[in-house]
Write a protein that holds these residues in place. Structure first.
Motif, PDB file in Angstrom:
ATOM      1  N   SER A  26       0.822  -1.202   0.000  1.00  0.00           N
ATOM      2  CA  SER A  26       0.000   0.000   0.000  1.00  0.00           C
ATOM      3  C   SER A  26       0.859   1.256   0.000  1.00  0.00           C
ATOM      4  O   SER A  26       0.613   2.208  -0.747  1.00  0.00           O
ATOM      5  N   ARG A  27       1.889   1.249   0.833  1.00  0.00           N
ATOM      6  CA  ARG A  27       2.820   2.393   0.903  1.00  0.00           C
ATOM      7  C   ARG A  27       3.528   2.600  -0.445  1.00  0.00           C
ATOM      8  O   ARG A  27       3.659   3.722  -0.920  1.00  0.00           O
ATOM      9  N   SER A  30       1.182   4.037  -3.146  1.00  0.00           N
ATOM     10  CA  SER A  30       0.809   5.440  -2.997  1.00  0.00           C
ATOM     11  C   SER A  30       1.995   6.392  -3.146  1.00  0.00           C
ATOM     12  O   SER A  30       1.839   7.483  -3.675  1.00  0.00           O
ATOM     13  N   LYS A  87      -6.458   8.715   2.927  1.00  0.00           N
ATOM     14  CA  LYS A  87      -5.965   8.500   1.560  1.00  0.00           C
ATOM     15  C   LYS A  87      -7.133   8.291   0.591  1.00  0.00           C
ATOM     16  O   LYS A  87      -7.118   8.814  -0.518  1.00  0.00           O
ATOM     17  N   TRP A  88      -8.136   7.532   1.019  1.00  0.00           N
ATOM     18  CA  TRP A  88      -9.306   7.274   0.182  1.00  0.00           C
ATOM     19  C   TRP A  88     -10.042   8.589  -0.111  1.00  0.00           C
ATOM     20  O   TRP A  88     -10.423   8.868  -1.240  1.00  0.00           O
ATOM     21  N   ALA A  91      -8.049  10.886  -2.530  1.00  0.00           N
ATOM     22  CA  ALA A  91      -7.544  10.243  -3.756  1.00  0.00           C
ATOM     23  C   ALA A  91      -7.768  11.151  -4.958  1.00  0.00           C
ATOM     24  O   ALA A  91      -8.844  11.708  -5.136  1.00  0.00           O
ATOM     25  N   ARG A 171       2.213   1.611 -10.802  1.00  0.00           N
ATOM     26  CA  ARG A 171       2.103   3.074 -10.874  1.00  0.00           C
ATOM     27  C   ARG A 171       2.401   3.584 -12.281  1.00  0.00           C
ATOM     28  O   ARG A 171       1.780   4.527 -12.760  1.00  0.00           O
ATOM     29  N   LYS A 180      -4.848   6.865 -11.480  1.00  0.00           N
ATOM     30  CA  LYS A 180      -4.120   7.213 -10.261  1.00  0.00           C
ATOM     31  C   LYS A 180      -5.061   7.313  -9.071  1.00  0.00           C
ATOM     32  O   LYS A 180      -4.732   6.903  -7.958  1.00  0.00           O
ATOM     33  N   GLU A 184      -4.831   5.118  -5.706  1.00  0.00           N
ATOM     34  CA  GLU A 184      -4.781   5.724  -4.374  1.00  0.00           C
ATOM     35  C   GLU A 184      -5.902   5.194  -3.493  1.00  0.00           C
ATOM     36  O   GLU A 184      -5.713   4.961  -2.301  1.00  0.00           O
ATOM     37  N   ARG A 185      -7.081   4.999  -4.104  1.00  0.00           N
ATOM     38  CA  ARG A 185      -8.197   4.433  -3.331  1.00  0.00           C
ATOM     39  C   ARG A 185      -7.917   2.982  -2.950  1.00  0.00           C
ATOM     40  O   ARG A 185      -8.248   2.542  -1.854  1.00  0.00           O
ATOM     41  N   SER A 187      -4.972   1.752  -2.481  1.00  0.00           N
ATOM     42  CA  SER A 187      -3.969   1.856  -1.427  1.00  0.00           C
ATOM     43  C   SER A 187      -4.617   2.186  -0.077  1.00  0.00           C
ATOM     44  O   SER A 187      -4.323   1.573   0.940  1.00  0.00           O
ATOM     45  N   GLY A 188      -5.543   3.171  -0.099  1.00  0.00           N
ATOM     46  CA  GLY A 188      -6.260   3.531   1.128  1.00  0.00           C
ATOM     47  C   GLY A 188      -7.100   2.382   1.657  1.00  0.00           C
ATOM     48  O   GLY A 188      -7.119   2.107   2.861  1.00  0.00           O
TER      49      GLY A 188
END
Length: 201
Positions: A26-27, A30, A87-88, A91, A171, A180, A184-185, A187-188
């Protein structure tokens, strides 16, 4: 031979998707591979503590930690859920100073990785089951202890780089703003999921 067995068993266990790997992925998704390094550092420190505890005696570690063991677990879970929700929500939005976030929160990330690792009951079970059968814990010398530490560090660095490169590839494949935002979502969402797993295990 005992070190080869330990290396293979540890690598197989550490590389399997779980809360720690999900958090690292996840890190990396993002913020890139570099942004996952503080978290990875905390995880590695935690694994070295668990190894040391297995050599000294895991029951002694649990007795020392006591209520702090549970507090660490829930604090780490709450932080991950908060971070994932944030993060969500954000995003796709350009955040001012976003590039400074990993450096500014490096200490928190290291602490989170450490908390995730030392409160993991599977890690405790792994060391309790593997070490006595593979390594003569009572006869561990400084040199053999350092070899085990080097194995853990080497394997974990290889895993971090492998998952980080996969995330970097993802990515690059998803360059559009919509893609993107989705990344990001994702990842969140992974962070929230990791927080829930950490709190409920």
């Amino acid at each position: 031979m005992q070190y080869v067995i330990f290396l293979l068993a540890f690598a197989a266990s550490a590389a399997l998707p779980g809360p720690e790997i999900a958090a690292l992925l996840s890190r990396s998704l993002s913020g890139g591979l570099r942004s996952s390094l503080p978290l990875a550092g905390g995880i590695i420190i935690g694994k070295l503590i668990m190894l040391s505890a297995a050599v000294i005696g895991l029951s002694a570690l649990l007795a020392i930690l006591g209520p702090a063991f549970v507090t660490l677990k829930y604090a780490g879970a709450a932080y991950l859920i908060w971070l994932g929700a944030k993060k969500w929500r954000k995003a796709g939005k350009a955040l001012a100073g976003a590039t400074e976030t990993p450096a500014a929160s490096a200490g928190v990330e290291i602490g989170l990785g450490l908390a995730m690792t030392i409160t993991n009951p599977l890690a405790i079970a792994f060391y309790m089951a593997l070490l006595p059968g593979v390594i003569n814990v009572a006869g561990v010398t400084l040199s053999s202890y350092l070899i085990l530490c080097a194995i853990i560090i080497g394997v974990m660095l290889a895993i971090v780089v492998a998952y980080g490169l996969l995330a970097e590839l993802a990515r690059k494949l998803f360059r559009s703003s919509r893609a993107k935002t989705s990344l990001e979502r994702a990842s969140g969402g992974m962070m929230v999921g990791v927080g829930i797993m950490l709190a409920t295990r």
